[in-house]
Write a protein that holds these residues in place. Structure first.
Motif, short mmCIF file in Angstrom:
data_model
loop_
_atom_site.label_atom_id
_atom_site.label_comp_id
_atom_site.label_asym_id
_atom_site.label_seq_id
_atom_site.Cartn_x
_atom_site.Cartn_y
_atom_site.Cartn_z
N ALA A 164 -6.60 -7.97 0.02
CA ALA A 164 -7.40 -6.86 -0.49
C ALA A 164 -8.80 -7.35 -0.83
O ALA A 164 -8.98 -8.48 -1.29
CB ALA A 164 -6.74 -6.26 -1.73
N VAL A 165 -9.79 -6.51 -0.55
CA VAL A 165 -11.17 -6.82 -0.91
C VAL A 165 -11.41 -6.26 -2.30
O VAL A 165 -11.27 -5.06 -2.52
CB VAL A 165 -12.16 -6.19 0.09
CG1 VAL A 165 -13.59 -6.41 -0.35
CG2 VAL A 165 -11.93 -6.76 1.47
N VAL A 178 -10.17 -1.21 7.14
CA VAL A 178 -9.58 -0.22 6.24
C VAL A 178 -8.13 0.02 6.65
O VAL A 178 -7.84 0.23 7.83
CB VAL A 178 -10.38 1.11 6.30
CG1 VAL A 178 -9.72 2.18 5.44
CG2 VAL A 178 -11.82 0.88 5.88
N VAL A 179 -7.23 -0.01 5.66
CA VAL A 179 -5.81 0.23 5.92
C VAL A 179 -5.61 1.68 6.33
O VAL A 179 -6.02 2.61 5.62
CB VAL A 179 -4.95 -0.10 4.67
CG1 VAL A 179 -3.49 0.27 4.91
CG2 VAL A 179 -5.08 -1.58 4.31
N LEU A 180 -4.98 1.88 7.50
CA LEU A 180 -4.69 3.22 8.01
C LEU A 180 -3.29 3.68 7.63
O LEU A 180 -3.09 4.85 7.28
CB LEU A 180 -4.82 3.26 9.53
CG LEU A 180 -6.18 2.90 10.11
CD1 LEU A 180 -6.09 2.81 11.63
CD2 LEU A 180 -7.22 3.91 9.68
N PHE A 239 -0.50 -2.80 0.03
CA PHE A 239 -1.81 -2.16 0.09
C PHE A 239 -1.60 -0.66 0.09
O PHE A 239 -0.51 -0.17 0.36
CB PHE A 239 -2.54 -2.57 1.38
CG PHE A 239 -2.67 -4.06 1.55
CD1 PHE A 239 -3.60 -4.77 0.82
CD2 PHE A 239 -1.85 -4.74 2.43
CE1 PHE A 239 -3.72 -6.15 0.97
CE2 PHE A 239 -1.97 -6.12 2.59
CZ PHE A 239 -2.91 -6.82 1.85
N ASN A 240 -2.65 0.06 -0.19
CA ASN A 240 -2.63 1.52 -0.12
C ASN A 240 -3.49 1.97 1.04
O ASN A 240 -4.47 1.30 1.40
CB ASN A 240 -3.16 2.14 -1.42
CG ASN A 240 -2.27 1.84 -2.60
OD1 ASN A 240 -1.06 2.05 -2.55
ND2 ASN A 240 -2.85 1.32 -3.66
N VAL A 241 -3.13 3.11 1.63
CA VAL A 241 -3.95 3.68 2.69
C VAL A 241 -5.37 3.89 2.16
O VAL A 241 -5.55 4.38 1.05
CB VAL A 241 -3.34 5.01 3.19
CG1 VAL A 241 -4.29 5.72 4.14
CG2 VAL A 241 -2.00 4.75 3.85
N GLY A 242 -6.35 3.44 2.91
CA GLY A 242 -7.74 3.54 2.49
C GLY A 242 -8.29 2.28 1.84
O GLY A 242 -9.49 2.15 1.66
N GLY A 250 6.75 -5.05 7.92
CA GLY A 250 5.71 -5.68 7.13
C GLY A 250 4.33 -5.65 7.76
O GLY A 250 3.45 -6.42 7.38
N PHE A 251 4.13 -4.78 8.74
CA PHE A 251 2.83 -4.66 9.39
C PHE A 251 2.02 -3.51 8.80
O PHE A 251 2.58 -2.53 8.31
CB PHE A 251 2.99 -4.45 10.90
CG PHE A 251 3.44 -5.67 11.62
CD1 PHE A 251 2.53 -6.61 12.08
CD2 PHE A 251 4.79 -5.90 11.83
CE1 PHE A 251 2.95 -7.75 12.73
CE2 PHE A 251 5.22 -7.04 12.49
CZ PHE A 251 4.30 -7.97 12.94
N TRP A 252 0.70 -3.66 8.89
CA TRP A 252 -0.23 -2.64 8.42
C TRP A 252 -1.16 -2.27 9.55
O TRP A 252 -1.66 -3.14 10.26
CB TRP A 252 -1.05 -3.19 7.24
CG TRP A 252 -0.21 -3.56 6.08
CD1 TRP A 252 0.37 -4.76 5.83
CD2 TRP A 252 0.21 -2.70 5.02
NE1 TRP A 252 1.11 -4.70 4.68
CE2 TRP A 252 1.03 -3.45 4.16
CE3 TRP A 252 -0.05 -1.36 4.71
CZ2 TRP A 252 1.60 -2.90 3.01
CZ3 TRP A 252 0.51 -0.83 3.57
CH2 TRP A 252 1.33 -1.59 2.73
N GLY A 253 -1.36 -0.98 9.74
CA GLY A 253 -2.37 -0.52 10.69
C GLY A 253 -3.73 -0.63 10.01
O GLY A 253 -3.91 -0.07 8.93
#
Length: 75
Positions: free
Chosen positions: A72-73, A44-46, A7-10, A52-55
């Motif tokens: 992803a949406v 929202v990805v921070l 994923f990308n930030v945002g 392998g974790f995402w904030g």
């Protein structure tokens, strides 16, 4: 792990499965019961975290999510 999602930030993401517990995305993370987020909830990805974790920012706060629990949406 070759099937880890990127994923990308945002990016907006949706919860597709609930883990046994969730960890807050704070300097001193705390474990919380999974009911602080709902199945299907969007956030929202921070940032990207080690292992392998995402904030991800949700309505009730920011939590660390393993990529297997989010998708992803698409717009």
């Amino acid at each position: 792990m070759s099937d880890a999602k990127e994923f990308n930030v945002g990016d907006r993401v949706r919860v597709i499965a609930l883990p046994a517990y969730v960890k807050t995305a704070e300097p001193m993370p705390m474990l919380r019961p999974p009911n602080v987020i709902q199945l299907g909830e969007e956030g929202v990805v921070l940032d990207r975290r080690p292992g392998g974790f995402w904030g991800v920012r949700f309505a009730k706060g920011a939590f660390l999510m393993d990529s297997q629990y989010i998708e992803a949406v698409s717009n």
